[in-house]
Design a protein around this motif. Structure first.
Motif, PDB file in Angstrom:
ATOM      1  N   PRO A   1     -34.016  45.733  -0.898  1.00  0.00           N
ATOM      2  CA  PRO A   1     -33.592  47.091  -1.213  1.00  0.00           C
ATOM      3  C   PRO A   1     -32.150  47.148  -0.523  1.00  0.00           C
ATOM      4  CG  PRO A   1     -35.686  47.026   0.034  1.00  0.00           C
ATOM      5  CD  PRO A   1     -35.434  45.592  -0.234  1.00  0.00           C
ATOM      6  N   LYS A   2     -31.702  46.586   0.543  1.00  0.00           N
ATOM      7  CA  LYS A   2     -30.462  46.739   1.059  1.00  0.00           C
ATOM      8  C   LYS A   2     -29.465  45.928   0.001  1.00  0.00           C
ATOM      9  CE  LYS A   2     -29.916  46.937   5.630  1.00  0.00           C
ATOM     10  NZ  LYS A   2     -29.871  46.425   6.950  1.00  0.00           N
ATOM     11  N   ASN A   3     -29.598  44.839  -0.564  1.00  0.00           N
ATOM     12  CA  ASN A   3     -28.845  44.280  -1.443  1.00  0.00           C
ATOM     13  C   ASN A   3     -28.731  45.329  -2.678  1.00  0.00           C
ATOM     14  OD1 ASN A   3     -28.565  42.161   0.198  1.00  0.00           O
ATOM     15  ND2 ASN A   3     -29.846  40.915  -0.941  1.00  0.00           N
ATOM     16  N   VAL A   4     -29.698  45.891  -3.143  1.00  0.00           N
ATOM     17  CA  VAL A   4     -30.022  46.601  -4.344  1.00  0.00           C
ATOM     18  C   VAL A   4     -28.759  47.784  -4.077  1.00  0.00           C
ATOM     19  CG1 VAL A   4     -31.274  48.105  -5.707  1.00  0.00           C
ATOM     20  CG2 VAL A   4     -32.068  45.858  -5.146  1.00  0.00           C
ATOM     21  N   LEU A   5     -29.076  48.125  -2.950  1.00  0.00           N
ATOM     22  CA  LEU A   5     -28.187  49.571  -2.485  1.00  0.00           C
ATOM     23  C   LEU A   5     -26.530  49.084  -2.329  1.00  0.00           C
ATOM     24  CD1 LEU A   5     -30.324  51.491   0.111  1.00  0.00           C
ATOM     25  CD2 LEU A   5     -29.669  52.093  -2.347  1.00  0.00           C
ATOM     26  N   SER A   6     -26.382  47.859  -1.850  1.00  0.00           N
ATOM     27  CA  SER A   6     -25.029  47.302  -1.780  1.00  0.00           C
ATOM     28  C   SER A   6     -24.313  47.204  -3.290  1.00  0.00           C
ATOM     29  CB  SER A   6     -24.671  45.892  -1.113  1.00  0.00           C
ATOM     30  OG  SER A   6     -23.647  45.686  -1.095  1.00  0.00           O
ATOM     31  N   ARG A   7     -25.055  46.677  -4.323  1.00  0.00           N
ATOM     32  CA  ARG A   7     -24.712  46.613  -5.560  1.00  0.00           C
ATOM     33  C   ARG A   7     -24.558  48.078  -6.110  1.00  0.00           C
ATOM     34  NH1 ARG A   7     -28.389  42.500  -5.607  1.00  0.00           N
ATOM     35  NH2 ARG A   7     -29.943  43.795  -6.684  1.00  0.00           N
ATOM     36  N   ALA A   8     -25.320  49.013  -5.964  1.00  0.00           N
ATOM     37  CA  ALA A   8     -25.125  50.361  -6.312  1.00  0.00           C
ATOM     38  C   ALA A   8     -24.095  51.070  -5.643  1.00  0.00           C
ATOM     39  CB  ALA A   8     -26.395  50.952  -6.146  1.00  0.00           C
ATOM     40  N   LYS A   9     -23.801  50.757  -4.540  1.00  0.00           N
ATOM     41  CA  LYS A   9     -22.733  51.312  -3.807  1.00  0.00           C
ATOM     42  C   LYS A   9     -21.366  51.041  -4.367  1.00  0.00           C
ATOM     43  CE  LYS A   9     -21.173  52.015   1.057  1.00  0.00           C
ATOM     44  NZ  LYS A   9     -21.417  51.552   2.447  1.00  0.00           N
ATOM     45  N   ASP A  10     -21.292  49.879  -4.541  1.00  0.00           N
ATOM     46  CA  ASP A  10     -19.904  49.361  -5.496  1.00  0.00           C
ATOM     47  C   ASP A  10     -19.606  50.300  -6.834  1.00  0.00           C
ATOM     48  OD1 ASP A  10     -19.541  47.635  -3.379  1.00  0.00           O
ATOM     49  OD2 ASP A  10     -20.266  45.940  -4.646  1.00  0.00           O
ATOM     50  N   LYS A  11     -20.859  50.681  -7.541  1.00  0.00           N
ATOM     51  CA  LYS A  11     -20.718  51.353  -8.652  1.00  0.00           C
ATOM     52  C   LYS A  11     -20.606  52.819  -8.466  1.00  0.00           C
ATOM     53  CE  LYS A  11     -22.704  48.050 -11.882  1.00  0.00           C
ATOM     54  NZ  LYS A  11     -23.731  47.877 -12.928  1.00  0.00           N
ATOM     55  N   MET A  12     -21.497  53.449  -7.583  1.00  0.00           N
ATOM     56  CA  MET A  12     -21.511  54.781  -7.292  1.00  0.00           C
ATOM     57  C   MET A  12     -20.819  55.696  -6.347  1.00  0.00           C
ATOM     58  SD  MET A  12     -25.875  55.373  -7.705  1.00  0.00           S
ATOM     59  CE  MET A  12     -25.785  56.948  -7.961  1.00  0.00           C
ATOM     60  N   LEU A  13     -20.124  54.650  -5.637  1.00  0.00           N
ATOM     61  CA  LEU A  13     -19.187  55.073  -4.625  1.00  0.00           C
ATOM     62  C   LEU A  13     -19.474  56.175  -3.653  1.00  0.00           C
ATOM     63  CD1 LEU A  13     -15.867  55.644  -7.006  1.00  0.00           C
ATOM     64  CD2 LEU A  13     -16.555  53.577  -5.402  1.00  0.00           C
ATOM     65  N   PHE A  14     -20.559  55.743  -3.094  1.00  0.00           N
ATOM     66  CA  PHE A  14     -21.269  56.631  -2.164  1.00  0.00           C
ATOM     67  C   PHE A  14     -20.876  56.064  -0.614  1.00  0.00           C
ATOM     68  CE2 PHE A  14     -24.988  54.080  -3.554  1.00  0.00           C
ATOM     69  CZ  PHE A  14     -25.356  53.531  -2.206  1.00  0.00           C
ATOM     70  N   THR A  15     -21.095  56.995   0.474  1.00  0.00           N
ATOM     71  CA  THR A  15     -21.111  56.559   1.936  1.00  0.00           C
ATOM     72  C   THR A  15     -22.371  56.950   2.719  1.00  0.00           C
ATOM     73  OG1 THR A  15     -20.239  58.819   2.364  1.00  0.00           O
ATOM     74  CG2 THR A  15     -18.593  57.303   1.833  1.00  0.00           C
ATOM     75  N   GLN A  16     -22.482  56.127   3.713  1.00  0.00           N
ATOM     76  CA  GLN A  16     -23.954  55.976   4.187  1.00  0.00           C
ATOM     77  C   GLN A  16     -23.742  56.260   5.804  1.00  0.00           C
ATOM     78  OE1 GLN A  16     -25.896  52.696   2.680  1.00  0.00           O
ATOM     79  NE2 GLN A  16     -27.406  54.103   2.282  1.00  0.00           N
ATOM     80  N   GLN A  17     -24.531  57.056   6.536  1.00  0.00           N
ATOM     81  CA  GLN A  17     -24.282  56.872   7.939  1.00  0.00           C
ATOM     82  C   GLN A  17     -25.848  56.692   8.453  1.00  0.00           C
ATOM     83  OE1 GLN A  17     -23.138  60.626   9.685  1.00  0.00           O
ATOM     84  NE2 GLN A  17     -23.541  59.793  11.702  1.00  0.00           N
ATOM     85  N   SER A  18     -26.053  55.872   9.242  1.00  0.00           N
ATOM     86  CA  SER A  18     -27.439  55.425   9.938  1.00  0.00           C
ATOM     87  C   SER A  18     -27.474  55.828  11.127  1.00  0.00           C
ATOM     88  CB  SER A  18     -27.786  54.018   9.395  1.00  0.00           C
ATOM     89  OG  SER A  18     -27.747  53.709   8.234  1.00  0.00           O
ATOM     90  N   ASP A  19     -28.823  56.319  11.795  1.00  0.00           N
ATOM     91  CA  ASP A  19     -29.012  56.660  12.864  1.00  0.00           C
ATOM     92  C   ASP A  19     -30.278  55.807  13.287  1.00  0.00           C
ATOM     93  OD1 ASP A  19     -26.840  58.142  13.689  1.00  0.00           O
ATOM     94  OD2 ASP A  19     -27.907  59.965  12.377  1.00  0.00           O
ATOM     95  N   LEU A  20     -30.490  55.244  14.490  1.00  0.00           N
ATOM     96  CA  LEU A  20     -31.714  54.650  15.052  1.00  0.00           C
ATOM     97  C   LEU A  20     -32.233  55.676  16.539  1.00  0.00           C
ATOM     98  CD1 LEU A  20     -30.889  50.864  14.721  1.00  0.00           C
ATOM     99  CD2 LEU A  20     -32.564  52.102  13.424  1.00  0.00           C
ATOM    100  N   ALA A  21     -33.634  55.783  16.195  1.00  0.00           N
ATOM    101  CA  ALA A  21     -34.213  56.549  17.317  1.00  0.00           C
ATOM    102  C   ALA A  21     -35.564  55.677  17.773  1.00  0.00           C
ATOM    103  CB  ALA A  21     -34.442  57.830  17.016  1.00  0.00           C
ATOM    104  N   PHE A  22     -35.845  55.569  18.992  1.00  0.00           N
ATOM    105  CA  PHE A  22     -37.035  54.764  19.373  1.00  0.00           C
ATOM    106  C   PHE A  22     -38.377  56.109  19.439  1.00  0.00           C
ATOM    107  CE2 PHE A  22     -34.394  51.801  21.549  1.00  0.00           C
ATOM    108  CZ  PHE A  22     -35.120  50.798  21.100  1.00  0.00           C
ATOM    109  N   VAL A  23     -39.314  55.611  18.807  1.00  0.00           N
ATOM    110  CA  VAL A  23     -40.545  56.686  18.470  1.00  0.00           C
ATOM    111  C   VAL A  23     -41.740  55.941  18.922  1.00  0.00           C
ATOM    112  CG1 VAL A  23     -41.741  57.780  16.996  1.00  0.00           C
ATOM    113  CG2 VAL A  23     -39.526  57.560  16.444  1.00  0.00           C
TER     114      VAL A  23
END
Length: 177
Positions: free
Chosen positions: A67-89
């Motif tokens: 999935p992360k590789n698929v999104l990386s290729r899609a990001k090159d074409k679709m020009l989107f930005t991402q912000q990730s947050d992590l939290a312990f649960v």
């Protein structure tokens, strides 16, 4: 006596009657089932058991369909930005779990004609790697629900370049008049 004067032997304080105090167990919270926007959180059981997710054709082992590789290729074409947050649960059965929340911003005209769109997707896993993996799967599923195939996304970058060429040629034609 071997002790020097003034030096005292330290004693550990143990509470009333010299017995050890029992530590109170912290109440364990259940892992959340929905993300911040009300969308169900992607987990291992949902990834392995959901037919819709299985139809995405993703794999943790195959690097091309990760999935992360698929999104990386899609990001090159679709020009989107991402912000990730992590939290312990913490989870009642087992140890602590990590929840990854990814906010993806698509520019104007990518998913909606008039406005930019934010998709908030979440994944729950035993480590950072798996939490981000499930969040990426959730984003690909959200795109599929909106009619966008992440394996073959629209080439927004190419469309913008073509529009820029047309605009440039129109500017040159106007300046020559």
């Amino acid at each position: 006596s071997q002790r020097q004067s003034g030096a005292k032997k330290s004693k550990k304080r143990r509470g009333v009657g010299g017995r050890k105090r029992k530590q109170k167990a912290k109440p364990e919270a259940e892992a959340p089932t929905v993300g911040p926007t009300g969308r169900p959180i992607m987990t291992e059981s949902k990834f392995n058991g959901d037919e819709f997710v299985a139809s995405l054709g993703l794999s943790a082992g195959d690097s091309k369909m990760h999935p992360k590789n698929v999104l990386s290729r899609a990001k090159d074409k679709m020009l989107f930005t991402q912000q990730s947050d992590l939290a312990f649960v913490s989870q009642s059965r087992g140890g602590a779990m990590l929840m990854a929340t990814t906010t993806t911003t698509f520019g104007e005209g990518v998913l909606d004609e008039n406005t930019s769109v934010d998709l908030v997707c979440s994944g729950l896993g035993p480590s950072k790697k798996w939490a981000e993996f499930y969040a990426a799967v959730d984003l690909i599923a959200a795109l599929k629900e909106r009619g966008v195939d992440a394996n073959d996304p629209p080439d927004v970058k190419k469309m913008q370049q073509e529009q820029e060429k047309v605009r440039f040629k129109a500017d040159i034609a106007r300046s020559q008049m």
